[in-house]
Design a protein around this motif. Structure first.
Motif, PDB file in Angstrom:
ATOM      1  N   ASP A  15       0.840  -1.201   0.000  1.00  0.00           N
ATOM      2  CA  ASP A  15       0.000   0.000   0.000  1.00  0.00           C
ATOM      3  C   ASP A  15       0.875   1.251   0.000  1.00  0.00           C
ATOM      4  OD1 ASP A  15      -2.018   1.882   0.314  1.00  0.00           O
ATOM      5  OD2 ASP A  15      -2.621   1.206   2.289  1.00  0.00           O
ATOM      6  N   ASN A  16       1.845   1.300   0.893  1.00  0.00           N
ATOM      7  CA  ASN A  16       2.728   2.473   0.970  1.00  0.00           C
ATOM      8  C   ASN A  16       3.541   2.667  -0.305  1.00  0.00           C
ATOM      9  OD1 ASN A  16       1.872   3.121   3.570  1.00  0.00           O
ATOM     10  ND2 ASN A  16       3.464   1.878   4.529  1.00  0.00           N
ATOM     11  N   LEU A  17       4.095   1.589  -0.825  1.00  0.00           N
ATOM     12  CA  LEU A  17       4.907   1.693  -2.042  1.00  0.00           C
ATOM     13  C   LEU A  17       4.068   2.076  -3.254  1.00  0.00           C
ATOM     14  CD1 LEU A  17       7.255  -1.398  -1.566  1.00  0.00           C
ATOM     15  CD2 LEU A  17       7.960   1.006  -1.594  1.00  0.00           C
ATOM     16  N   ARG A  59      -8.526  -3.529   0.584  1.00  0.00           N
ATOM     17  CA  ARG A  59      -8.203  -2.956   1.892  1.00  0.00           C
ATOM     18  C   ARG A  59      -8.436  -1.442   1.897  1.00  0.00           C
ATOM     19  NH1 ARG A  59      -3.681  -4.453   5.651  1.00  0.00           N
ATOM     20  NH2 ARG A  59      -2.973  -2.531   6.579  1.00  0.00           N
ATOM     21  N   LYS A  60      -8.021  -0.777   0.827  1.00  0.00           N
ATOM     22  CA  LYS A  60      -8.229   0.675   0.714  1.00  0.00           C
ATOM     23  C   LYS A  60      -9.719   1.001   0.722  1.00  0.00           C
ATOM     24  CE  LYS A  60      -5.128   3.425   0.015  1.00  0.00           C
ATOM     25  NZ  LYS A  60      -4.379   4.157   1.061  1.00  0.00           N
ATOM     26  N   HIS A  61     -10.508   0.161   0.081  1.00  0.00           N
ATOM     27  CA  HIS A  61     -11.956   0.372   0.056  1.00  0.00           C
ATOM     28  C   HIS A  61     -12.522   0.338   1.474  1.00  0.00           C
ATOM     29  CE1 HIS A  61     -16.131   0.168  -1.207  1.00  0.00           C
ATOM     30  NE2 HIS A  61     -16.266  -0.906  -0.461  1.00  0.00           N
ATOM     31  N   GLU A  62     -12.114  -0.654   2.242  1.00  0.00           N
ATOM     32  CA  GLU A  62     -12.582  -0.769   3.626  1.00  0.00           C
ATOM     33  C   GLU A  62     -12.138   0.435   4.454  1.00  0.00           C
ATOM     34  OE1 GLU A  62     -11.160  -4.554   5.007  1.00  0.00           O
ATOM     35  OE2 GLU A  62     -12.404  -5.651   3.566  1.00  0.00           O
ATOM     36  N   GLU A  63     -10.900   0.871   4.273  1.00  0.00           N
ATOM     37  CA  GLU A  63     -10.385   2.031   5.010  1.00  0.00           C
ATOM     38  C   GLU A  63     -11.169   3.293   4.641  1.00  0.00           C
ATOM     39  OE1 GLU A  63      -6.237   2.248   4.051  1.00  0.00           O
ATOM     40  OE2 GLU A  63      -5.734   0.509   5.299  1.00  0.00           O
ATOM     41  N   TRP A  64     -11.442   3.458   3.344  1.00  0.00           N
ATOM     42  CA  TRP A  64     -12.189   4.625   2.865  1.00  0.00           C
ATOM     43  C   TRP A  64     -13.585   4.643   3.490  1.00  0.00           C
ATOM     44  CZ3 TRP A  64     -12.044   9.147   0.284  1.00  0.00           C
ATOM     45  CH2 TRP A  64     -13.233   9.636  -0.251  1.00  0.00           C
ATOM     46  N   ILE A  68     -14.864   7.582   6.011  1.00  0.00           N
ATOM     47  CA  ILE A  68     -16.011   8.428   5.667  1.00  0.00           C
ATOM     48  C   ILE A  68     -17.126   8.236   6.698  1.00  0.00           C
ATOM     49  CG2 ILE A  68     -17.904   8.710   3.999  1.00  0.00           C
ATOM     50  CD1 ILE A  68     -15.472  10.090   2.985  1.00  0.00           C
ATOM     51  N   ALA A  69     -17.448   6.999   7.011  1.00  0.00           N
ATOM     52  CA  ALA A  69     -18.526   6.717   7.963  1.00  0.00           C
ATOM     53  C   ALA A  69     -18.208   7.313   9.335  1.00  0.00           C
ATOM     54  CB  ALA A  69     -18.766   5.214   8.071  1.00  0.00           C
ATOM     55  N   GLY A  70     -16.965   7.247   9.746  1.00  0.00           N
ATOM     56  CA  GLY A  70     -16.571   7.821  11.024  1.00  0.00           C
ATOM     57  C   GLY A  70     -16.740   9.330  11.047  1.00  0.00           C
ATOM     58  N   GLN A  71     -16.349   9.985   9.972  1.00  0.00           N
ATOM     59  CA  GLN A  71     -16.488  11.443   9.891  1.00  0.00           C
ATOM     60  C   GLN A  71     -17.959  11.840   9.851  1.00  0.00           C
ATOM     61  OE1 GLN A  71     -13.480  13.400   9.575  1.00  0.00           O
ATOM     62  NE2 GLN A  71     -14.801  15.104  10.157  1.00  0.00           N
ATOM     63  N   VAL A  72     -18.753  11.088   9.100  1.00  0.00           N
ATOM     64  CA  VAL A  72     -20.191  11.370   9.010  1.00  0.00           C
ATOM     65  C   VAL A  72     -20.845  11.163  10.370  1.00  0.00           C
ATOM     66  CG1 VAL A  72     -22.360  10.506   8.010  1.00  0.00           C
ATOM     67  CG2 VAL A  72     -20.392  10.966   6.527  1.00  0.00           C
ATOM     68  N   GLY A  97       0.024  15.625   4.262  1.00  0.00           N
ATOM     69  CA  GLY A  97       1.405  15.729   3.795  1.00  0.00           C
ATOM     70  C   GLY A  97       1.831  14.533   2.957  1.00  0.00           C
ATOM     71  N   THR A  98       1.038  13.472   2.964  1.00  0.00           N
ATOM     72  CA  THR A  98       1.342  12.291   2.159  1.00  0.00           C
ATOM     73  C   THR A  98       0.284  12.060   1.080  1.00  0.00           C
ATOM     74  OG1 THR A  98       0.171  10.856   3.716  1.00  0.00           O
ATOM     75  CG2 THR A  98       2.555  11.132   4.066  1.00  0.00           C
ATOM     76  N   PHE A  99      -0.655  12.992   0.960  1.00  0.00           N
ATOM     77  CA  PHE A  99      -1.737  12.835  -0.010  1.00  0.00           C
ATOM     78  C   PHE A  99      -1.168  12.844  -1.431  1.00  0.00           C
ATOM     79  CE2 PHE A  99      -4.830  14.846  -2.888  1.00  0.00           C
ATOM     80  CZ  PHE A  99      -5.819  13.877  -2.843  1.00  0.00           C
ATOM     81  N   ARG A 100      -1.512  11.793  -2.188  1.00  0.00           N
ATOM     82  CA  ARG A 100      -1.067  11.674  -3.580  1.00  0.00           C
ATOM     83  C   ARG A 100      -2.249  11.324  -4.493  1.00  0.00           C
ATOM     84  NH1 ARG A 100       3.846  11.298  -5.278  1.00  0.00           N
ATOM     85  NH2 ARG A 100       3.416   9.571  -6.671  1.00  0.00           N
ATOM     86  N   GLY A 101      -3.422  11.727  -4.089  1.00  0.00           N
ATOM     87  CA  GLY A 101      -4.600  11.453  -4.900  1.00  0.00           C
ATOM     88  C   GLY A 101      -5.306  10.187  -4.446  1.00  0.00           C
ATOM     89  N   CYS A 102      -6.355   9.885  -5.149  1.00  0.00           N
ATOM     90  CA  CYS A 102      -7.155   8.704  -4.857  1.00  0.00           C
ATOM     91  C   CYS A 102      -6.441   7.459  -5.366  1.00  0.00           C
ATOM     92  CB  CYS A 102      -8.520   8.852  -5.529  1.00  0.00           C
ATOM     93  SG  CYS A 102      -9.533   7.372  -5.468  1.00  0.00           S
ATOM     94  N   ALA A 103      -6.220   6.509  -4.493  1.00  0.00           N
ATOM     95  CA  ALA A 103      -5.534   5.269  -4.883  1.00  0.00           C
ATOM     96  C   ALA A 103      -6.291   4.533  -5.984  1.00  0.00           C
ATOM     97  CB  ALA A 103      -5.369   4.366  -3.667  1.00  0.00           C
ATOM     98  N   PHE A 104      -7.610   4.686  -6.000  1.00  0.00           N
ATOM     99  CA  PHE A 104      -8.420   3.997  -7.005  1.00  0.00           C
ATOM    100  C   PHE A 104      -8.292   4.668  -8.371  1.00  0.00           C
ATOM    101  CE2 PHE A 104     -10.078   2.739  -2.983  1.00  0.00           C
ATOM    102  CZ  PHE A 104     -10.311   1.388  -3.153  1.00  0.00           C
TER     103      PHE A 104
END
Length: 186
Positions: A15-17, A59-64, A68-72, A97-104
């Motif tokens: 994921d990080n790479l 995994r990214k889908h679950e995190e997203w 979102i649900a937590g913020q809502v 500071g690490t945002f590089r766009g949507c992984a999808f």
């Protein structure tokens, strides 16, 4: 280290790479080294790089969805504030500071044309988000079409913030979302 721990190490490293360098740029040797596992163990856990990419996207889908649900949820019971909380989530993400766009979007841009499973996962992720926002719009008493508009606005904010490097895009999108919400409720 048990299989669960090895799998987790591989997925975190991948994921990080992938997010920092791109999917195509990361080879199995770099992934193995970063994860701290042998190549043999890596291939015992995942038969191919495609399997790793799809596991990372799931995994990214679950995190997203959880983010979102937590913020809502934190926005309280007001459906309008819940919708606007999506853009607060984006604002926090854009400012990491690490945002590089949507992984999808990144995965689709790199691999979607040649990896049908990646394209399918990306489409499912985007459709899921649109349904979620549509459901929030309906709770507000607005037409479901507002959900599609707000989801597209959030998608555009992600792309614009990634390209411009300006996290203030989230505030602009939030302001536009307020206009759309108010217009839909008239």
């Amino acid at each position: 280290m048990n299989d669960e721990e090895v799998r987790e190490r591989i997925l975190v490293a991948a994921d990080n790479l992938y997010y920092s360098k791109g999917y195509a740029a990361v080879g199995m040797d770099e992934l193995r080294t970063t994860a701290g596992v042998s190549l043999r163990r890596l291939y015992a856990m995942f038969k191919s790089k495609d399997d790793i990419v799809t596991a990372v996207l799931r995994r990214k889908h679950e995190e997203w969805e959880a983010g979102i649900a937590g913020q809502v949820s934190a926005a309280g019971e007001d459906p309008e504030q819940q919708l606007l909380a999506i853009y607060d989530f984006l604002d926090a993400w854009f400012c990491t500071g690490t945002f590089r766009g949507c992984a999808f979007i990144n995965a689709f841009g790199e691999l979607g044309g040649t990896h049908p499973e990646v394209a399918t996962l990306v489409r499912e992720h985007k459709e899921s988000f649109q349904r979620y926002v549509g459901g929030l719009a309906q709770q507000l008493g607005a037409p479901e079409s507002l959900g599609a508009q707000l989801a597209i606005l959030a998608e555009g904010a992600q792309s614009t913030a990634a390209i411009s490097g300006d996290p203030a895009v989230a505030a602009v999108a939030r302001s536009a979302a307020e206009v759309l919400i108010n217009s839909a409720l008239r």
